[in-house]
Design a protein around this motif. Structure first.
Motif, PDB file in Angstrom:
ATOM      1  N   ASP A 167       0.805  -1.220   0.000  1.00  0.00           N
ATOM      2  CA  ASP A 167       0.000   0.000   0.000  1.00  0.00           C
ATOM      3  C   ASP A 167       0.842   1.275   0.000  1.00  0.00           C
ATOM      4  OD1 ASP A 167       0.865  -0.791   2.486  1.00  0.00           O
ATOM      5  OD2 ASP A 167      -0.802   0.160   3.554  1.00  0.00           O
ATOM      6  N   ALA A 168       2.082   1.219   0.403  1.00  0.00           N
ATOM      7  CA  ALA A 168       2.940   2.408   0.427  1.00  0.00           C
ATOM      8  C   ALA A 168       4.100   2.202  -0.543  1.00  0.00           C
ATOM      9  CB  ALA A 168       3.451   2.655   1.835  1.00  0.00           C
ATOM     10  N   PRO A 169       4.054   2.818  -1.736  1.00  0.00           N
ATOM     11  CA  PRO A 169       5.088   2.559  -2.732  1.00  0.00           C
ATOM     12  C   PRO A 169       6.479   3.033  -2.332  1.00  0.00           C
ATOM     13  CG  PRO A 169       3.567   4.271  -3.502  1.00  0.00           C
ATOM     14  CD  PRO A 169       3.029   3.745  -2.220  1.00  0.00           C
ATOM     15  N   GLY A 170       6.612   4.082  -1.559  1.00  0.00           N
ATOM     16  CA  GLY A 170       7.941   4.582  -1.183  1.00  0.00           C
ATOM     17  C   GLY A 170       8.445   4.036   0.127  1.00  0.00           C
ATOM     18  N   ALA A 171       7.701   3.161   0.785  1.00  0.00           N
ATOM     19  CA  ALA A 171       8.086   2.687   2.113  1.00  0.00           C
ATOM     20  C   ALA A 171       9.333   1.828   2.073  1.00  0.00           C
ATOM     21  CB  ALA A 171       6.931   1.919   2.747  1.00  0.00           C
ATOM     22  N   ALA A 172       9.487   0.983   1.044  1.00  0.00           N
ATOM     23  CA  ALA A 172      10.644   0.092   0.985  1.00  0.00           C
ATOM     24  C   ALA A 172      11.929   0.891   0.837  1.00  0.00           C
ATOM     25  CB  ALA A 172      10.492  -0.885  -0.172  1.00  0.00           C
ATOM     26  N   ALA A 173      11.920   1.986   0.084  1.00  0.00           N
ATOM     27  CA  ALA A 173      13.123   2.809  -0.094  1.00  0.00           C
ATOM     28  C   ALA A 173      13.460   3.555   1.182  1.00  0.00           C
ATOM     29  CB  ALA A 173      12.928   3.781  -1.249  1.00  0.00           C
ATOM     30  N   ASN A 174      12.448   4.005   1.920  1.00  0.00           N
ATOM     31  CA  ASN A 174      12.701   4.765   3.143  1.00  0.00           C
ATOM     32  C   ASN A 174      13.168   3.874   4.282  1.00  0.00           C
ATOM     33  OD1 ASN A 174      11.987   7.083   1.856  1.00  0.00           O
ATOM     34  ND2 ASN A 174       9.875   7.066   2.590  1.00  0.00           N
ATOM     35  N   ASP A 175      12.750   2.607   4.307  1.00  0.00           N
ATOM     36  CA  ASP A 175      13.107   1.700   5.385  1.00  0.00           C
ATOM     37  C   ASP A 175      14.379   0.909   5.100  1.00  0.00           C
ATOM     38  OD1 ASP A 175      10.937   2.522   6.837  1.00  0.00           O
ATOM     39  OD2 ASP A 175       9.624   0.918   6.112  1.00  0.00           O
ATOM     40  N   ALA A 176      15.082   1.206   4.015  1.00  0.00           N
ATOM     41  CA  ALA A 176      16.302   0.469   3.680  1.00  0.00           C
ATOM     42  C   ALA A 176      17.298   0.617   4.819  1.00  0.00           C
ATOM     43  CB  ALA A 176      16.896   0.986   2.372  1.00  0.00           C
ATOM     44  N   GLY A 177      17.871  -0.500   5.292  1.00  0.00           N
ATOM     45  CA  GLY A 177      18.778  -0.478   6.422  1.00  0.00           C
ATOM     46  C   GLY A 177      20.147   0.050   6.025  1.00  0.00           C
ATOM     47  N   GLU A 178      20.558   1.084   6.703  1.00  0.00           N
ATOM     48  CA  GLU A 178      21.847   1.694   6.416  1.00  0.00           C
ATOM     49  C   GLU A 178      22.454   2.178   7.725  1.00  0.00           C
ATOM     50  OE1 GLU A 178      22.434   5.836   4.635  1.00  0.00           O
ATOM     51  OE2 GLU A 178      22.661   4.500   2.914  1.00  0.00           O
ATOM     52  N   LYS A 237      25.221  -8.857  11.561  1.00  0.00           N
ATOM     53  CA  LYS A 237      25.052  -8.482  12.958  1.00  0.00           C
ATOM     54  C   LYS A 237      24.984  -6.959  13.079  1.00  0.00           C
ATOM     55  CE  LYS A 237      27.469 -12.410  14.957  1.00  0.00           C
ATOM     56  NZ  LYS A 237      28.593 -12.820  15.789  1.00  0.00           N
ATOM     57  N   VAL A 238      23.919  -6.490  13.744  1.00  0.00           N
ATOM     58  CA  VAL A 238      23.757  -5.057  13.995  1.00  0.00           C
ATOM     59  C   VAL A 238      23.480  -4.847  15.476  1.00  0.00           C
ATOM     60  CG1 VAL A 238      22.965  -4.468  11.673  1.00  0.00           C
ATOM     61  CG2 VAL A 238      21.296  -5.095  13.400  1.00  0.00           C
ATOM     62  N   LYS A 239      23.885  -3.692  15.978  1.00  0.00           N
ATOM     63  CA  LYS A 239      23.650  -3.356  17.378  1.00  0.00           C
ATOM     64  C   LYS A 239      22.516  -2.343  17.435  1.00  0.00           C
ATOM     65  CE  LYS A 239      27.031  -3.657  20.230  1.00  0.00           C
ATOM     66  NZ  LYS A 239      28.197  -3.520  21.091  1.00  0.00           N
ATOM     67  N   CYS A 288      16.145   4.496  21.440  1.00  0.00           N
ATOM     68  CA  CYS A 288      15.616   5.012  20.175  1.00  0.00           C
ATOM     69  C   CYS A 288      15.414   3.941  19.114  1.00  0.00           C
ATOM     70  CB  CYS A 288      16.544   6.094  19.631  1.00  0.00           C
ATOM     71  SG  CYS A 288      18.238   5.522  19.390  1.00  0.00           S
ATOM     72  N   ARG A 289      15.931   2.749  19.353  1.00  0.00           N
ATOM     73  CA  ARG A 289      15.812   1.605  18.441  1.00  0.00           C
ATOM     74  C   ARG A 289      16.542   1.822  17.111  1.00  0.00           C
ATOM     75  NH1 ARG A 289      14.960  -2.708  20.698  1.00  0.00           N
ATOM     76  NH2 ARG A 289      14.040  -3.607  18.851  1.00  0.00           N
ATOM     77  N   HIS A 290      17.516   2.729  17.059  1.00  0.00           N
ATOM     78  CA  HIS A 290      18.337   2.875  15.861  1.00  0.00           C
ATOM     79  C   HIS A 290      19.377   1.762  15.846  1.00  0.00           C
ATOM     80  CE1 HIS A 290      17.112   7.285  15.894  1.00  0.00           C
ATOM     81  NE2 HIS A 290      16.610   6.767  14.791  1.00  0.00           N
ATOM     82  N   CYS A 291      19.684   1.248  14.656  1.00  0.00           N
ATOM     83  CA  CYS A 291      20.659   0.169  14.584  1.00  0.00           C
ATOM     84  C   CYS A 291      21.840   0.568  13.711  1.00  0.00           C
ATOM     85  CB  CYS A 291      20.015  -1.130  14.086  1.00  0.00           C
ATOM     86  SG  CYS A 291      19.194  -1.000  12.509  1.00  0.00           S
ATOM     87  N   TYR A 292      23.010   0.026  14.079  1.00  0.00           N
ATOM     88  CA  TYR A 292      24.277   0.350  13.437  1.00  0.00           C
ATOM     89  C   TYR A 292      25.126  -0.914  13.373  1.00  0.00           C
ATOM     90  CZ  TYR A 292      22.793   4.947  15.071  1.00  0.00           C
ATOM     91  OH  TYR A 292      22.076   6.068  15.321  1.00  0.00           O
ATOM     92  N   HIS A 293      26.168  -0.891  12.546  1.00  0.00           N
ATOM     93  CA  HIS A 293      27.158  -1.966  12.606  1.00  0.00           C
ATOM     94  C   HIS A 293      27.780  -1.948  13.992  1.00  0.00           C
ATOM     95  CE1 HIS A 293      27.413  -1.385   8.077  1.00  0.00           C
ATOM     96  NE2 HIS A 293      27.037  -2.651   8.237  1.00  0.00           N
ATOM     97  N   SER A 294      28.066  -3.102  14.556  1.00  0.00           N
ATOM     98  CA  SER A 294      28.611  -3.181  15.915  1.00  0.00           C
ATOM     99  C   SER A 294      29.926  -2.426  16.039  1.00  0.00           C
ATOM    100  CB  SER A 294      28.829  -4.642  16.323  1.00  0.00           C
ATOM    101  OG  SER A 294      27.600  -5.295  16.411  1.00  0.00           O
ATOM    102  N   GLU A 295      30.828  -2.614  15.075  1.00  0.00           N
ATOM    103  CA  GLU A 295      32.144  -1.958  15.145  1.00  0.00           C
ATOM    104  C   GLU A 295      31.992  -0.441  15.068  1.00  0.00           C
ATOM    105  OE1 GLU A 295      31.473  -4.072  12.383  1.00  0.00           O
ATOM    106  OE2 GLU A 295      31.970  -5.852  13.542  1.00  0.00           O
ATOM    107  N   CYS A 296      31.099   0.025  14.213  1.00  0.00           N
ATOM    108  CA  CYS A 296      30.916   1.467  14.023  1.00  0.00           C
ATOM    109  C   CYS A 296      30.396   2.127  15.298  1.00  0.00           C
ATOM    110  CB  CYS A 296      29.957   1.748  12.870  1.00  0.00           C
ATOM    111  SG  CYS A 296      30.497   1.140  11.282  1.00  0.00           S
ATOM    112  N   VAL A 297      29.319   1.565  15.862  1.00  0.00           N
ATOM    113  CA  VAL A 297      28.704   2.190  17.023  1.00  0.00           C
ATOM    114  C   VAL A 297      29.566   2.013  18.273  1.00  0.00           C
ATOM    115  CG1 VAL A 297      27.215   0.326  17.863  1.00  0.00           C
ATOM    116  CG2 VAL A 297      26.459   2.700  18.043  1.00  0.00           C
ATOM    117  N   ASP A 298      30.332   0.923  18.366  1.00  0.00           N
ATOM    118  CA  ASP A 298      31.219   0.744  19.511  1.00  0.00           C
ATOM    119  C   ASP A 298      32.294   1.832  19.524  1.00  0.00           C
ATOM    120  OD1 ASP A 298      29.741  -1.430  20.220  1.00  0.00           O
ATOM    121  OD2 ASP A 298      31.267  -2.916  19.668  1.00  0.00           O
TER     122      ASP A 298
END
Length: 168
Positions: free
Chosen positions: A100-111, A124-126, A131-141
């Motif tokens: 139902d939302a054509p642009g939702a897949a592009a906006n929710d792309a994990g980066e 693996k993501v942390k 806030c429930r934001h996720c990042y690569h473990s090495e990056c956020v550490d």
């Protein structure tokens, strides 16, 4: 008949040049000497001022502070290693595209907003709890060793000892 003016001939041989045009006379020499002396004086004043400032800084910082004015230890900038290790790590699963939302897949792309790398399926993501934001473990550490907040929304991740909550 009009007479045409012929330009004077230009001497091309070095023996025909008049060296008197290149002589430095008394007044010119005086101004050059004064200019050189002023530049030399300004340079010495600059070097002396620089030396005085450095000497003043060395004596100021090496002098012990009175006991009643000792500075307190600076607040810790980042999170402790145990807190960083305790953050949850999960396997990334891309969100299902919504019909139902054509642009939702592009906006929710994990980066990862730190390295700007795209999350791969099963990577693996942390996840940061507030806030429930996720990042690569090495990056956020690496980020959390020097900062105590989410890199994206800046919500604080510090443990508040007055409340019995895990994260603020």
């Amino acid at each position: 008949m009009a007479t045409s003016q012929v330009p004077p001939s230009v001497p091309w041989h070095f023996t025909e040049l008049d060296d008197r045009l290149f002589q430095i006379r008394g007044r010119t020499f005086f101004f050059v000497a004064v200019l050189f002396a002023v530049i030399l004086l300004v340079t010495f004043i600059f070097l002396y001022a620089r030396w005085v400032c450095r000497f003043h800084q060395l004596t100021t910082f090496s002098a012990p502070l009175p006991v009643h004015r000792l500075p307190s230890s600076p607040p810790q900038q980042g999170l402790g290693a145990t807190t960083i290790i305790s953050l949850p790590i999960t396997l990334y699963k891309p969100p299902a595209a919504k019909e139902d939302a054509p642009g939702a897949a592009a906006n929710d792309a994990g980066e990862c907003s730190i390295c700007l790398g795209v999350f791969e399926d099963g990577e693996k993501v942390k996840i940061l709890p507030p806030c429930r934001h996720c990042y690569h473990s090495e990056c956020v550490d690496r980020w959390l060793r020097s900062h105590s907040s989410c890199p994206l929304c800046r919500v604080s991740l510090c443990i508040d000892p007055s409340n019995n909550l895990e994260m603020v």
